[in-house]
Design a protein around this motif. Structure first.
Motif, PDB file in Angstrom:
ATOM      1  N   GLU A   1      -1.040  -3.527   6.725  1.00  0.00           N
ATOM      2  CA  GLU A   1      -1.915  -3.516   5.542  1.00  0.00           C
ATOM      3  C   GLU A   1      -1.431  -2.422   4.606  1.00  0.00           C
ATOM      4  O   GLU A   1      -1.378  -1.243   4.994  1.00  0.00           O
ATOM      5  CB  GLU A   1      -3.363  -3.243   5.957  1.00  0.00           C
TER       6      GLU A   1
ATOM      7  N   TYR B   1     -10.041   1.319  -7.617  1.00  0.00           N
ATOM      8  CA  TYR B   1      -9.259   0.217  -7.062  1.00  0.00           C
ATOM      9  C   TYR B   1      -9.013  -0.830  -8.133  1.00  0.00           C
ATOM     10  O   TYR B   1      -9.940  -1.310  -8.781  1.00  0.00           O
ATOM     11  CB  TYR B   1     -10.000  -0.389  -5.871  1.00  0.00           C
TER      12      TYR B   1
ATOM     13  N   GLU C   1      -5.552  -6.589  -5.858  1.00  0.00           N
ATOM     14  CA  GLU C   1      -4.547  -6.900  -4.847  1.00  0.00           C
ATOM     15  C   GLU C   1      -3.106  -6.688  -5.314  1.00  0.00           C
ATOM     16  O   GLU C   1      -2.206  -6.540  -4.494  1.00  0.00           O
ATOM     17  CB  GLU C   1      -4.721  -8.359  -4.398  1.00  0.00           C
ATOM     18  N   ASP C   2      -2.863  -6.699  -6.616  1.00  0.00           N
ATOM     19  CA  ASP C   2      -1.498  -6.481  -7.117  1.00  0.00           C
ATOM     20  C   ASP C   2      -1.112  -5.031  -6.844  1.00  0.00           C
ATOM     21  O   ASP C   2      -1.567  -4.112  -7.513  1.00  0.00           O
ATOM     22  CB  ASP C   2      -1.443  -6.779  -8.620  1.00  0.00           C
TER      23      ASP C   2
ATOM     24  N   SER D   1      -4.138   0.250  -5.527  1.00  0.00           N
ATOM     25  CA  SER D   1      -4.027  -1.210  -5.610  1.00  0.00           C
ATOM     26  C   SER D   1      -3.298  -1.696  -4.372  1.00  0.00           C
ATOM     27  O   SER D   1      -2.581  -0.952  -3.709  1.00  0.00           O
ATOM     28  CB  SER D   1      -3.293  -1.637  -6.886  1.00  0.00           C
TER      29      SER D   1
ATOM     30  N   SER E   1      -3.913  -4.072  -0.714  1.00  0.00           N
ATOM     31  CA  SER E   1      -4.857  -4.707   0.204  1.00  0.00           C
ATOM     32  C   SER E   1      -6.281  -4.202   0.010  1.00  0.00           C
ATOM     33  O   SER E   1      -6.537  -2.993   0.077  1.00  0.00           O
ATOM     34  CB  SER E   1      -4.423  -4.437   1.650  1.00  0.00           C
ATOM     35  N   ALA E   2      -7.212  -5.132  -0.228  1.00  0.00           N
ATOM     36  CA  ALA E   2      -8.623  -4.755  -0.382  1.00  0.00           C
ATOM     37  C   ALA E   2      -9.169  -4.201   0.929  1.00  0.00           C
ATOM     38  O   ALA E   2      -9.967  -3.250   0.928  1.00  0.00           O
ATOM     39  CB  ALA E   2      -9.439  -5.966  -0.821  1.00  0.00           C
TER      40      ALA E   2
END
Length: 283
Positions: free
Chosen positions: A108, A152, A155-156, A131, A133-134
């Motif tokens: 991750e 945050y 995902e990019d 930025s 993985s959430a």
């Protein structure tokens, strides 16, 4: 958590984690850098692999993108199933490459940009841009918020780096403008400190114009009434005065070229914000 890299920033991040009660394992190429942290309660790992295997969250704060791969490539198997928080300064493309590399190995990945100098970590004004993985952000958020205010961007994985470098670009150009002004008044016997006393409140007040520029740019209408026109913004007098003071005109020349390009294209009556079109489409 484990911290790989105990330079000026990495060491401060690890120290803040130790003070906040995190079980912290640290590793650095030069083992001596870990001594002070061990005295505070950290555990020094003799190898990067042992540091990684000792924690579920691995924070990497190394010299550059190449050094991240140099340290982690041989240990990618140890990283599988763990969360990798990379706060090494990288480009957006490099951050995305690392995210893809991590995903291919079951890691991750969260990319972080630190908008602070080491002394600011854990203090008001420190900001951590993230930025990737959430899920990784969710796991790291409590730690990140100890270091600064975390934000945050999705995902990019490249967005944190993009924001970080864009904000730093704004800062460096502003600093260059201040230094140009200090150089202009120096031949008149004005100290840099005296000039700073005049410049700081003026520049602070001028940041209030950002929202107006942003509204014009987002609205795509540089003809809105009330804007200072490009023709009025001609900087020839500043260039001339700088030359008369015997200093380089490079800083002002840069802005003047952006202005002149739009005037030469027939947009002299448009607002100053239009120079963004010169920036977006370089000559």
């Amino acid at each position: 958590m484990s911290v790989l890299g105990l330079g000026a920033m990495g060491g401060v991040l690890a120290a803040a984690a130790v003070r906040d009660g995190y079980e912290t394992t640290v590793w650095n190429r030069s083992a001596g850098r870990a001594q002070a942290l061990v005295a505070e309660g950290a555990v020094a790992a003799p190898t990067a692999g042992e540091a990684i295997r000792g924690s579920q969250i691995v924070v990497v704060c190394l010299l550059d993108h190449a050094s991240v791969h140099e340290v982690l490539d041989p240990l990618v198997g140890d990283l599988a199933g763990r969360t990798l928080l990379n706060v090494t300064t990288t480009s957006p493309a490099e951050a995305r490459e690392l995210a893809a590399w991590a995903a291919a190995s079951g890691v991750e990945y969260l990319d972080g940009g630190i908008l602070a100098v080491p002394a600011m970590i854990g203090q008001p004004g420190s900001t951590i841009l993230c930025s990737g993985s959430a899920a990784a952000f969710g796991r790291c958020a409590p730690l990140l918020d100890r270091w600064g205010k975390s934000t945050y961007f999705g995902e990019d994985a490249g967005l944190a780096s993009l924001y970080d470098l864009a904000l730093l670009a704004s800062m460096y150009v502003m600093f260059a403008g201040f230094l140009h002004g200090a150089a202009m008044v120096a031949p008149a016997g004005v100290s840099a400190r005296e000039f700073a006393g005049m410049a700081a409140p003026w520049l602070t007040a001028m940041t209030g114009g950002f929202d107006g520029f942003a509204a014009v740019i987002d609205g795509k209408d540089y003809t809105v009434a009330g804007q200072q026109s490009l023709e009025f913004s001609d900087l020839s007098h500043i260039v001339s005065a700088s030359a008369e003071q015997g200093i380089s005109t490079e800083v002002i020349d840069m802005v003047q070229r952006l202005v002149r390009r739009q005037i030469d294209l027939g947009h002299g009556s448009d607002g100053f914000a239009r120079i963004i079109e010169s920036i977006k489409a370089p000559a």
